[in-house]
Scaffold this active site. Structure first.
Site, PDB file in Angstrom:
ATOM      1  N   LYS A 126       0.813  -1.095  -0.161  1.00 19.81           N
ATOM      2  CA  LYS A 126      -0.024  -0.063  -0.023  1.00 19.81           C
ATOM      3  C   LYS A 126       0.867   1.201  -0.210  1.00 19.81           C
ATOM      4  O   LYS A 126       2.088   0.904   0.443  1.00 19.81           O
ATOM      5  CB  LYS A 126      -0.881   0.018   1.096  1.00 19.81           C
ATOM      6  CG  LYS A 126      -2.200   0.912   1.152  1.00 19.81           C
ATOM      7  CD  LYS A 126      -3.357   0.156   0.287  1.00 19.81           C
ATOM      8  CE  LYS A 126      -4.342   0.820   0.007  1.00 19.81           C
ATOM      9  NZ  LYS A 126      -5.482   0.019  -0.747  1.00 19.81           N
ATOM     10  N   ASP A 166      -7.124   4.051  -4.857  1.00 26.05           N
ATOM     11  CA  ASP A 166      -7.818   3.837  -3.353  1.00 26.05           C
ATOM     12  C   ASP A 166      -8.382   5.126  -3.242  1.00 26.05           C
ATOM     13  O   ASP A 166      -8.769   6.087  -4.143  1.00 26.05           O
ATOM     14  CB  ASP A 166      -6.759   3.581  -2.395  1.00 26.05           C
ATOM     15  CG  ASP A 166      -7.368   2.923  -1.188  1.00 26.05           C
ATOM     16  OD1 ASP A 166      -7.778   1.855  -0.994  1.00 26.05           O
ATOM     17  OD2 ASP A 166      -7.564   3.589  -0.179  1.00 26.05           O
TER      18      ASP A 166
END
Ligand code: NDP
Ligand code: 2IT
Length: 449
Positions: A126, A166
């Protein structure tokens, strides 16, 4: 509690004292895999838990850029390359002012297990920045993305690490990031980012994939309990990428979506939300959900005031939290149960607090856990990578069919593992058990790395 598990949980807390979200995610996974640890006492000697909770690499970097007033602004960039056991690092980028190391690490950790559940060859990562895209001009977004990529490019690659979107990162941002990557590398490496626009290598149905996948998963869960979306009332928090396409698929399955939200508040429309209007407000105008009232003055808008989102006070059969972590608290869970909620489908990552999840399960509410239920996005990213490698495209229907098949498989594996380990119907535990089993086996096979 298993002694090995207890020790590693304590050590993780000592080592990461200022990372509450990361500790929450670790605790949730590790406590539910206790039955596997009981069967595999050798995992302690192999330090399986110590290795899976430590990122392979965490990169933190400066992102200087110049705003439209000519001022220099400095943000912080991150990429947590958590785990490459089963494929190149893979996971989204989040641009939001709340981004910090704890949030990056919790998201990276969750991504390892989610990606393992898809059955596709992708590791977990991430990244993102504390940059706030709200109110920025297109040029500011572009300059920020170019500066971000000017550092990130050296750490990624289509066989190394493949970022995607995201919160705050959609097709516009991916486009600017890709353009800068290509310019620096002087090579067209299409598979280095996913969530690209269709015109230069994106996959059809990637935009829809997380929301559609969530509804496929919840549909399977309902089916296993002799139920369906048909005629049900649905409330969906958020009004971004995941929320919008979850709403679209839920409506297609015969449900009525009556409420959606953003960080300022929520709208309730008893006739059913007009999704085209929400798309216009959010995808085109990048406006606030309260603007829904400009067309429907009989709809109700409730401003958010405290910690609990007002959307969970609305009576509903199915609740789909699709905004952010810890957005559904114990208080909200109690309200939902009081109002007779049947099922929760987590579209966001870790949207329910641990106390909320425990309460919902205790009350017999069906819970579709994020790392399984929202895996359709990253699964379709992997399908985008494979199309880029083949230099070929699938049709929308082909991608959607593959996505549907993947979500059915993920649900079945959560169900089977819950049954195998004596917690039938608990898909939260089932997801953790299924993913951990696979990852631990790969760790044993690959030796101490
Ligand atoms: P978007 O940026 O498209 O939308 C985010 C939505 O959530 C907006 O409505 C936003 O409201 C709201 N929101 C964000 N932060 C907060 C907050 N702190 N409090 C209240 N509301 C908030 O993001 P996505 O739809 O892509 O992501 C939503 C969730 O789904 C995230 O948890 C993400 O990690 C997860 N996810 C996303 C995937 C994807 O493919 N995009 C895949 C799997 C999971 P506002 O505009 O007011 O900020
Ligand atoms: O949380 C997630 O799974 C995502 N944001 C999507 C990641 C991806 O690589 O598509």
């Amino acid at each position: 509690m298993n002694k090995y598990l207890k020790r590693v949980l304590e050590e993780t807390e000592t080592k990461n004292p200022h990372e509450p979200e990361f500790l929450q995610a670790v605790k949730e996974v590790l406590t539910s895999v206790e039955p596997i640890l009981e069967r595999h006492s050798e995992y302690e000697k192999l330090a399986i838990l110590e290795r899976i909770t430590e990122p392979e690499r965490t990169i933190i970097f400066r992102v200087p850029w110049i705003n439209d007033k000519g001022e220099i602004v400095v943000n912080r960039g991150y990429r947590v390359q958590f785990n490459s056991l089963i494929g190149p690092y893979k996971g989204g980028l989040r641009f939001h002012p709340s981004v910090n190391q704890s949030i990056m690490k919790f998201l990276g950790f969750e991504q390892i297990f989610k990606n393992a559940l898809t059955g596709l060859p992708i590791g977990g990562a991430k990244g993102g920045s504390d940059f706030d895209p709200k109110g920025k001009s297109d040029n500011e977004i572009m300059r920020f993305c170019q500066s971000f990529m000017t550092e990130l490019y050296r750490h990624i690659g289509q066989d190394v690490d493949v970022p995607a979107g995201d919160i705050g990162v959609g097709a516009r941002e991916i486009g600017y990031l890709f353009g800068q990557y290509k310019r620096i590398r002087n090579a067209y490496e299409g598979g280095v980012l996913t969530g690209k626009a269709i015109s230069y290598g994106g996959s059809l149905a990637r935009k829809e994939a997380t929301g559609y996948g969530l509804v496929f998963y919840v549909r399977e869960m309902l089916k296993a309990h002799k139920n369906s979306f048909k005629g049900k009332t649905v409330t969906i928090s958020g009004s971004g990428n995941v929320a919008i396409y979850a709403a679209e698929k839920a409506i297609e399955n015969g449900a009525k979506v009556v409420a959606m939200s953003d960080s300022n508040g929520c709208i309730y429309d008893s006739k059913g939300i007009d999704l085209d209007l929400v798309k216009q407000i959010k995808e085109v105008e990048r406006g606030r959900i309260s603007e829904y009232l400009r067309k429907y003055d009989d709809a109700i808008y409730t401003q958010r005031t405290g910690d609990d989102s007002p959307i969970w006070e609305i009576k509903t059969d199915i609740a789909l939290p699709c905004a952010t972590q810890n957005e559904l608290t114990l208080n909200s869970a109690k309200k939902l149960v009081e109002n007779g909620v049947l099922a929760i489908g987590e579209g966001a990552n870790m949207p329910c607090t641990q106390e909320a999840t425990d309460y919902l399960l205790e009350k017999g509410v069906l819970v579709a856990p994020a790392k399984a239920a929202n895996a359709g996005g990253v699964a379709t990213s992997a399908i985008e990578m494979s199309q880029n490698s083949m230099r070929f495209y699938y049709t929308f229907e082909e991608v959607e069919n593959k996505l549907e098949r993947i979500m059915i498989n993920i649900f079945n594996s959560c169900k089977d593992n819950a049954e195998k380990y004596g917690c039938a119907g608990n898909y939260v535990a089932g997801a953790n058990l299924a993913a951990f089993d696979k990852l631990a086996e790969a760790m044993v096979a690959q030796g101490v790395v």
